[in-house]
Design an enzyme around this catalytic site. Structure first.
Site, PDB file in Angstrom:
ATOM      1  N   ARG A   1     -59.774  46.420  53.115  1.00  0.00           N
ATOM      2  CA  ARG A   1     -58.737  45.613  53.757  1.00  0.00           C
ATOM      3  C   ARG A   1     -57.339  46.091  53.403  1.00  0.00           C
ATOM      4  O   ARG A   1     -56.348  45.536  53.903  1.00  0.00           O
ATOM      5  CB  ARG A   1     -58.884  44.158  53.318  1.00  0.00           C
ATOM      6  CG  ARG A   1     -59.727  43.305  54.275  1.00  0.00           C
ATOM      7  CD  ARG A   1     -59.966  41.965  53.602  1.00  0.00           C
ATOM      8  NE  ARG A   1     -60.021  40.849  54.502  1.00  0.00           N
ATOM      9  CZ  ARG A   1     -61.161  40.188  54.753  1.00  0.00           C
ATOM     10  NH1 ARG A   1     -62.303  40.595  54.266  1.00  0.00           N
ATOM     11  NH2 ARG A   1     -61.143  39.122  55.536  1.00  0.00           N
TER      12      ARG A   1
ATOM     13  N   ARG B   1     -65.102  26.729  63.934  1.00  0.00           N
ATOM     14  CA  ARG B   1     -66.251  27.301  63.220  1.00  0.00           C
ATOM     15  C   ARG B   1     -66.731  26.353  62.120  1.00  0.00           C
ATOM     16  O   ARG B   1     -65.939  25.796  61.386  1.00  0.00           O
ATOM     17  CB  ARG B   1     -65.845  28.643  62.599  1.00  0.00           C
ATOM     18  CG  ARG B   1     -66.958  29.280  61.774  1.00  0.00           C
ATOM     19  CD  ARG B   1     -66.670  30.720  61.478  1.00  0.00           C
ATOM     20  NE  ARG B   1     -65.682  30.902  60.422  1.00  0.00           N
ATOM     21  CZ  ARG B   1     -65.349  32.098  59.916  1.00  0.00           C
ATOM     22  NH1 ARG B   1     -65.909  33.198  60.387  1.00  0.00           N
ATOM     23  NH2 ARG B   1     -64.441  32.194  58.968  1.00  0.00           N
TER      24      ARG B   1
ATOM     25  N   ARG C   1     -53.986  34.346  57.447  1.00  0.00           N
ATOM     26  CA  ARG C   1     -54.992  35.423  57.378  1.00  0.00           C
ATOM     27  C   ARG C   1     -54.718  36.472  58.460  1.00  0.00           C
ATOM     28  O   ARG C   1     -54.879  37.673  58.237  1.00  0.00           O
ATOM     29  CB  ARG C   1     -56.407  34.840  57.533  1.00  0.00           C
ATOM     30  CG  ARG C   1     -56.831  34.031  56.310  1.00  0.00           C
ATOM     31  CD  ARG C   1     -57.988  33.105  56.609  1.00  0.00           C
ATOM     32  NE  ARG C   1     -59.213  33.812  56.870  1.00  0.00           N
ATOM     33  CZ  ARG C   1     -60.263  33.280  57.513  1.00  0.00           C
ATOM     34  NH1 ARG C   1     -60.203  32.032  57.952  1.00  0.00           N
ATOM     35  NH2 ARG C   1     -61.345  33.976  57.699  1.00  0.00           N
TER      36      ARG C   1
ATOM     37  N   LYS D   1     -67.218  39.933  63.145  1.00  0.00           N
ATOM     38  CA  LYS D   1     -67.804  40.965  62.265  1.00  0.00           C
ATOM     39  C   LYS D   1     -69.063  40.454  61.577  1.00  0.00           C
ATOM     40  O   LYS D   1     -70.075  41.142  61.538  1.00  0.00           O
ATOM     41  CB  LYS D   1     -66.796  41.406  61.176  1.00  0.00           C
ATOM     42  CG  LYS D   1     -65.539  42.049  61.700  1.00  0.00           C
ATOM     43  CD  LYS D   1     -64.684  42.601  60.568  1.00  0.00           C
ATOM     44  CE  LYS D   1     -64.223  41.587  59.538  1.00  0.00           C
ATOM     45  NZ  LYS D   1     -63.311  40.536  60.061  1.00  0.00           N
TER      46      LYS D   1
ATOM     47  N   ARG E   1     -64.950  25.777  56.455  1.00  0.00           N
ATOM     48  CA  ARG E   1     -64.346  26.553  55.379  1.00  0.00           C
ATOM     49  C   ARG E   1     -62.895  26.127  55.209  1.00  0.00           C
ATOM     50  O   ARG E   1     -62.199  25.907  56.194  1.00  0.00           O
ATOM     51  CB  ARG E   1     -64.394  28.057  55.747  1.00  0.00           C
ATOM     52  CG  ARG E   1     -65.610  28.755  55.199  1.00  0.00           C
ATOM     53  CD  ARG E   1     -65.776  30.144  55.758  1.00  0.00           C
ATOM     54  NE  ARG E   1     -64.635  31.038  55.563  1.00  0.00           N
ATOM     55  CZ  ARG E   1     -64.675  32.342  55.853  1.00  0.00           C
ATOM     56  NH1 ARG E   1     -65.788  32.883  56.323  1.00  0.00           N
ATOM     57  NH2 ARG E   1     -63.616  33.104  55.670  1.00  0.00           N
TER      58      ARG E   1
HETATM   59  P1  AMP Z   1     -63.925  36.872  55.054  1.00  0.00           P
HETATM   60  O1  AMP Z   1     -65.150  36.052  54.838  1.00  0.00           O
HETATM   61  O2  AMP Z   1     -64.218  38.324  55.234  1.00  0.00           O
HETATM   62  O3  AMP Z   1     -63.039  36.317  56.144  1.00  0.00           O
HETATM   63  O4  AMP Z   1     -63.090  36.790  53.700  1.00  0.00           O
HETATM   64  C1  AMP Z   1     -62.615  35.539  53.216  1.00  0.00           C
HETATM   65  C2  AMP Z   1     -61.541  35.765  52.165  1.00  0.00           C
HETATM   66  O5  AMP Z   1     -62.088  36.499  51.057  1.00  0.00           O
HETATM   67  C3  AMP Z   1     -60.342  36.583  52.615  1.00  0.00           C
HETATM   68  O6  AMP Z   1     -59.379  35.805  53.302  1.00  0.00           O
HETATM   69  C4  AMP Z   1     -59.818  37.092  51.253  1.00  0.00           C
HETATM   70  O7  AMP Z   1     -59.144  36.057  50.571  1.00  0.00           O
HETATM   71  C5  AMP Z   1     -61.120  37.380  50.507  1.00  0.00           C
HETATM   72  N1  AMP Z   1     -61.581  38.760  50.738  1.00  0.00           N
HETATM   73  C6  AMP Z   1     -62.719  39.162  51.364  1.00  0.00           C
HETATM   74  N2  AMP Z   1     -62.816  40.505  51.398  1.00  0.00           N
HETATM   75  C7  AMP Z   1     -61.703  40.959  50.769  1.00  0.00           C
HETATM   76  C8  AMP Z   1     -61.190  42.263  50.494  1.00  0.00           C
HETATM   77  N3  AMP Z   1     -61.838  43.373  50.877  1.00  0.00           N
HETATM   78  N4  AMP Z   1     -60.012  42.349  49.829  1.00  0.00           N
HETATM   79  C9  AMP Z   1     -59.344  41.253  49.413  1.00  0.00           C
HETATM   80  N5  AMP Z   1     -59.754  40.002  49.657  1.00  0.00           N
HETATM   81  C10 AMP Z   1     -60.919  39.854  50.334  1.00  0.00           C
END
Ligand code: AMP
Length: 216
Positions: A88, A127, A171, A13, A160
């Site tokens: 989400r 990654r 996740r 994404k 990360r």
């Molecule tokens: P991402 O970079 O999109 O994989 O997001 C990394 C982490 O940020 C996720 O595993 C959640 O802990 C938090 N996060 C990001 N977007 C959301 C969301 N819309 N709702 C809740 N937690 C989020």
């Protein structure tokens, strides 16, 4: 143009959102990036979010609702945006619906990028981000696993915390249990375009652009 990119963590994404943002000249809004910036700046939000994110769990909906409201009300978003990582949960989809109504947005393009969990685990554990320029790489596809192909920095890759295998698995579990049902929420409200995230990056982009063009 309003685009919602949907899919499991690691499906591509963020990569697609960056490309689409530069091709379509609309901002890329990544809730994960917003939270990571807050963590690095040690803001109140960052301090709250860090422990949750390190475990691969979701930050509470009320906090996320505030973040997305600010981002969509920003003048930069007035000609459209690409949402990456939001909504989400069903609650977040409700919040987004309300914000769209307030902003007079009647339809967004919903794009689902797919890949099997096993491939995602392989991808995410390889990654890395370049600490010098922010470029995201996959060690499996680099000729020189120490050198950033974008800026040439050596030994600057960082991983990360939530890209450790146990956390990736959590996740994915959270995605299947809590985020996947959001697709049902959109079933009757929005056209869904599904694209195979295991295809080469430029082919995924080509298919997404074609679908966007077709709906104009
Ligand atoms: P991402 O970079 O999109 O994989 O997001 C990394 C982490 O940020 C996720 O595993 C959640 O802990 C938090 N996060 C990001 N977007 C959301 C969301 N819309 N709702 C809740 N937690 C989020």
């Amino acid at each position: 143009m309003e685009i919602i990119l949907f899919g499991a963590p690691g499906v591509g994404k963020g990569t697609q959102a960056k490309i689409l943002s530069s091709k379509l000249h609309i901002p890329h809004i990544s809730t994960g990036d917003i939270l990571r910036t807050a963590i690095s700046k040690k803001t109140e939000l960052g301090l709250k979010a860090k422990a949750i994110m390190d475990l691969g769990n979701l930050v509470p909906d009320d906090i996320m609702g505030g973040i997305i409201k600010d981002a969509l009300n920003d003048p930069k978003s007035k000609n459209g945006f690409i949402l990456d990582g939001f909504p989400r949960t069903i609650e977040q989809a409700d919040i987004l619906d309300k914000i769209f109504k307030e902003l007079g947005i009647t339809k967004a393009q919903l794009i689902l990028i797919t890949a099997e969990d096993e491939l995602i685990i392989k991808r995410l554990s390889a990654r890395r981000a370049c600490n010098a320029c922010g470029n995201i790489v996959n060690l499996n596809y680099l000729k020189d696993s120490k050198k950033c192909p974008a800026c040439g920095s050596v030994d600057s890759f960082i991983k990360r915390k939530d890209d450790e295998v146990d956390i990736i698995k959590n996740r994915l579990k959270v995605f299947h249990q809590t985020t996947e049902p959001v697709l049902k929420y959109y079933e009757n409200k929005s056209d869904l375009f599904v694209v195979d995230g295991t295809l080469p990056v430029d082919e995924v982009t080509r298919r997404i652009i074609n679908s966007i063009e077709a709906k104009k």
